[in-house]
Design a protein around this motif. Structure first.
Motif, PDB file in Angstrom:
ATOM      1  N   CYS A 132       4.861   0.734   0.075  1.00 23.27           N
ATOM      2  CA  CYS A 132       5.537  -0.312   0.842  1.00 23.27           C
ATOM      3  C   CYS A 132       5.754   0.149   2.283  1.00 23.27           C
ATOM      4  O   CYS A 132       6.142   1.298   2.530  1.00 23.27           O
ATOM      5  N   GLU A 133       5.503  -0.748   3.195  1.00 22.33           N
ATOM      6  CA  GLU A 133       5.626  -0.402   4.606  1.00 22.33           C
ATOM      7  C   GLU A 133       7.064  -0.121   5.010  1.00 22.33           C
ATOM      8  O   GLU A 133       7.320   0.472   6.063  1.00 22.33           O
ATOM      9  N   SER A 134       8.021  -0.516   4.177  1.00 16.50           N
ATOM     10  CA  SER A 134       9.428  -0.226   4.469  1.00 16.50           C
ATOM     11  C   SER A 134       9.745   1.246   4.276  1.00 16.50           C
ATOM     12  O   SER A 134      10.752   1.744   4.792  1.00 16.50           O
ATOM     13  N   GLY A 135       8.928   1.937   3.469  1.00 19.73           N
ATOM     14  CA  GLY A 135       9.192   3.339   3.169  1.00 19.73           C
ATOM     15  C   GLY A 135      10.299   3.540   2.163  1.00 19.73           C
ATOM     16  O   GLY A 135      10.716   4.670   1.906  1.00 19.73           O
ATOM     17  N   CYS A 161       5.523  -7.192   2.657  1.00 15.88           N
ATOM     18  CA  CYS A 161       4.552  -6.558   3.551  1.00 15.88           C
ATOM     19  C   CYS A 161       3.143  -6.698   2.983  1.00 15.88           C
ATOM     20  O   CYS A 161       2.941  -7.076   1.819  1.00 15.88           O
ATOM     21  N   ALA A 162       2.155  -6.363   3.812  1.00 20.89           N
ATOM     22  CA  ALA A 162       0.764  -6.505   3.391  1.00 20.89           C
ATOM     23  C   ALA A 162       0.458  -5.654   2.167  1.00 20.89           C
ATOM     24  O   ALA A 162      -0.234  -6.099   1.240  1.00 20.89           O
ATOM     25  N   ALA A 163       0.986  -4.431   2.137  1.00 17.76           N
ATOM     26  CA  ALA A 163       0.702  -3.541   1.003  1.00 17.76           C
ATOM     27  C   ALA A 163       1.244  -4.125  -0.291  1.00 17.76           C
ATOM     28  O   ALA A 163       0.543  -4.166  -1.313  1.00 17.76           O
ATOM     29  N   CYS A 164       2.485  -4.592  -0.289  1.00 23.89           N
ATOM     30  CA  CYS A 164       3.083  -5.153  -1.503  1.00 23.89           C
ATOM     31  C   CYS A 164       2.306  -6.378  -1.980  1.00 23.89           C
ATOM     32  O   CYS A 164       2.030  -6.534  -3.175  1.00 23.89           O
ATOM     33  N   ARG A 165       1.961  -7.267  -1.049  1.00 25.58           N
ATOM     34  CA  ARG A 165       1.245  -8.481  -1.436  1.00 25.58           C
ATOM     35  C   ARG A 165      -0.137  -8.150  -2.008  1.00 25.58           C
ATOM     36  O   ARG A 165      -0.564  -8.726  -3.006  1.00 25.58           O
ATOM     37  N   ARG A 179     -14.716   9.533  -9.463  1.00 27.72           N
ATOM     38  CA  ARG A 179     -14.292  10.917  -9.261  1.00 27.72           C
ATOM     39  C   ARG A 179     -14.464  11.353  -7.809  1.00 27.72           C
ATOM     40  O   ARG A 179     -13.644  12.096  -7.278  1.00 27.72           O
ATOM     41  N   SER A 180     -15.507  10.884  -7.148  1.00 27.95           N
ATOM     42  CA  SER A 180     -15.674  11.242  -5.739  1.00 27.95           C
ATOM     43  C   SER A 180     -14.571  10.616  -4.888  1.00 27.95           C
ATOM     44  O   SER A 180     -14.108  11.211  -3.905  1.00 27.95           O
ATOM     45  N   THR A 181     -14.130   9.419  -5.260  1.00 29.00           N
ATOM     46  CA  THR A 181     -13.019   8.769  -4.540  1.00 29.00           C
ATOM     47  C   THR A 181     -11.744   9.579  -4.702  1.00 29.00           C
ATOM     48  O   THR A 181     -10.990   9.788  -3.733  1.00 29.00           O
ATOM     49  N   TRP A 182     -11.471  10.041  -5.919  1.00 27.13           N
ATOM     50  CA  TRP A 182     -10.268  10.838  -6.163  1.00 27.13           C
ATOM     51  C   TRP A 182     -10.317  12.188  -5.467  1.00 27.13           C
ATOM     52  O   TRP A 182      -9.288  12.834  -5.291  1.00 27.13           O
ATOM     53  N   GLY A 183     -11.507  12.601  -5.071  1.00 27.68           N
ATOM     54  CA  GLY A 183     -11.643  13.857  -4.328  1.00 27.68           C
ATOM     55  C   GLY A 183     -11.364  13.705  -2.848  1.00 27.68           C
ATOM     56  O   GLY A 183     -11.461  14.676  -2.096  1.00 27.68           O
ATOM     57  N   GLN A 184     -11.022  12.483  -2.412  1.00 26.72           N
ATOM     58  CA  GLN A 184     -10.760  12.215  -1.002  1.00 26.72           C
ATOM     59  C   GLN A 184      -9.307  11.781  -0.817  1.00 26.72           C
ATOM     60  O   GLN A 184      -8.678  11.282  -1.756  1.00 26.72           O
ATOM     61  N   PRO A 185      -8.768  11.944   0.375  1.00 26.05           N
ATOM     62  CA  PRO A 185      -7.406  11.445   0.630  1.00 26.05           C
ATOM     63  C   PRO A 185      -7.401   9.930   0.622  1.00 26.05           C
ATOM     64  O   PRO A 185      -8.445   9.286   0.761  1.00 26.05           O
ATOM     65  N   PRO A 186      -6.227   9.319   0.453  1.00 25.44           N
ATOM     66  CA  PRO A 186      -6.154   7.851   0.475  1.00 25.44           C
ATOM     67  C   PRO A 186      -6.546   7.303   1.836  1.00 25.44           C
ATOM     68  O   PRO A 186      -6.529   8.010   2.851  1.00 25.44           O
ATOM     69  N   ASN A 187      -6.881   6.025   1.849  1.00 28.53           N
ATOM     70  CA  ASN A 187      -7.292   5.384   3.097  1.00 28.53           C
ATOM     71  C   ASN A 187      -6.120   5.138   4.037  1.00 28.53           C
ATOM     72  O   ASN A 187      -6.277   5.185   5.256  1.00 28.53           O
ATOM     73  N   GLY A 188      -4.945   4.839   3.454  1.00 29.96           N
ATOM     74  CA  GLY A 188      -3.770   4.553   4.268  1.00 29.96           C
ATOM     75  C   GLY A 188      -2.806   5.713   4.339  1.00 29.96           C
ATOM     76  O   GLY A 188      -3.145   6.861   4.009  1.00 29.96           O
ATOM     77  N   ASP A 189      -1.572   5.400   4.755  1.00 31.93           N
ATOM     78  CA  ASP A 189      -0.561   6.443   4.934  1.00 31.93           C
ATOM     79  C   ASP A 189       0.215   6.744   3.654  1.00 31.93           C
ATOM     80  O   ASP A 189       1.014   7.682   3.630  1.00 31.93           O
ATOM     81  N   GLY A 190       0.013   5.937   2.616  1.00 36.20           N
ATOM     82  CA  GLY A 190       0.751   6.147   1.375  1.00 36.20           C
ATOM     83  C   GLY A 190      -0.062   6.919   0.359  1.00 36.20           C
ATOM     84  O   GLY A 190      -0.629   7.975   0.667  1.00 36.20           O
TER      85      GLY A 190
END
Length: 279
Positions: free
Chosen positions: A55-58, A65-69, A98-109
């Motif tokens: 959530c963008e509220s932290g 917010c966009a993330a919640c929706r 598995r390759s996706t899980w080997g990378q950091p997330p796309n956003g800040d969360g």
């Protein structure tokens, strides 16, 4: 009503589980198991967890917010949703991520991977996920939702933090659980008969202990709400005031936490501890 309000409405009676997740959101475990409840409430709690971590509220999910929706619509860039309600979860669908899980997330969360009805894992798929859990990558968390943890690969559960939901769609306990909950309340009032029951060799295992704790929580909700739909909850409402009923609730929450911990505990000792808190 916001999207988060809708999720919380689907989690009515499961506030303890929501509080437990909120308490660990500042440092989330890599994997959690959500057991108990029904399929809908398990998915609702899993999506709430994804909102809580993104959530963008932290803070607790705003639902606006966009993330919640996007999470509510299963369209969030850092949400992977495997739906065992539609059939077996196959190894190919796990391996390709598995390759996706080997990378950091796309956003800040956090990237949250939810396995709904995870008991539908094929053995190869469960083992493939286990390899990802053995090679943790920062920012990736996993949710395994299933009726009971015993229906999951034991090594997956051992690497997970467990949350147990009550079964809100059942107003009365089974005869076995009713026998135990009635004996517990009787002991609180008479100080008789409880230890003769628990000290029988093999009488209590973790499954039964959790069922008794959840059964008592069900009776307590009936007593607190004034519904008193069972003889035991009606008797509790007559015997205890609101303060004592809330105290019982705190004791049951602590017992549930003890039974959920990854550290082995003696289920007989947990039930005996509950028995002695109210005498």
């Amino acid at each position: 009503m916001t999207l988060c309000d809708d999720l919380l409405a689907r989690l009515e009676g499961q506030e303890h589980a929501v509080r437990r997740l909120n308490a660990i959101a500042h440092d989330p475990p890599q994997s959690i198991v959500i057991e108990g409840g029904d399929a809908e409430s398990r998915v609702a709690l899993a999506l709430y967890w994804a909102m809580r971590l993104n959530c963008e509220s932290g803070a607790e999910p705003c639902g606006r917010c966009a993330a919640c929706r996007q999470i509510a619509d299963l369209a969030f860039n850092d949400l992977l949703f495997f739906d065992g309600r539609e059939g077996l979860i196959k190894v190919e669908s796990v391996r390709e991520k598995r390759s996706t899980w080997g990378q950091p997330p796309n956003g800040d969360g956090y990237r949250v991977s939810i396995f709904a009805e995870a008991q539908m894992f094929m053995t190869e798929a469960a083992n493939a996920l286990l390899k990802s859990l053995e090679e943790p990558r920062p920012g990736n968390v996993f949710v395994l939702a299933a009726p009971q943890r015993e229906r999951l690969l034991e090594t997956l559960v051992s690497r997970s933090w467990v949350v147990t939901l009550a079964w809100p769609d059942v107003r009365e306990n089974t005869p076995e659980v009713t026998e135990w909950t009635t004996a517990l309340v009787n002991f609180w009032q008479t100080r008789r008969g409880w230890f003769e029951r628990t000290q029988v060799r093999g009488a209590v295992d973790r499954r039964l202990a959790m069922a008794v704790v959840l059964g008592m929580q069900r009776e307590l909700r009936e007593a607190l709400s004034g519904s008193c739909g069972t003889p035991l909850s009606a008797g509790m409402a007559r015997a205890y005031g609101p303060a004592d009923l809330r105290r019982i609730g705190l004791v049951l929450e602590q017992a549930q936490d003890a039974l959920n911990t990854q550290v082995p505990v003696n289920p007989t000792m947990v039930l005996d501890w509950v028995a002695t808190r109210m005498v």
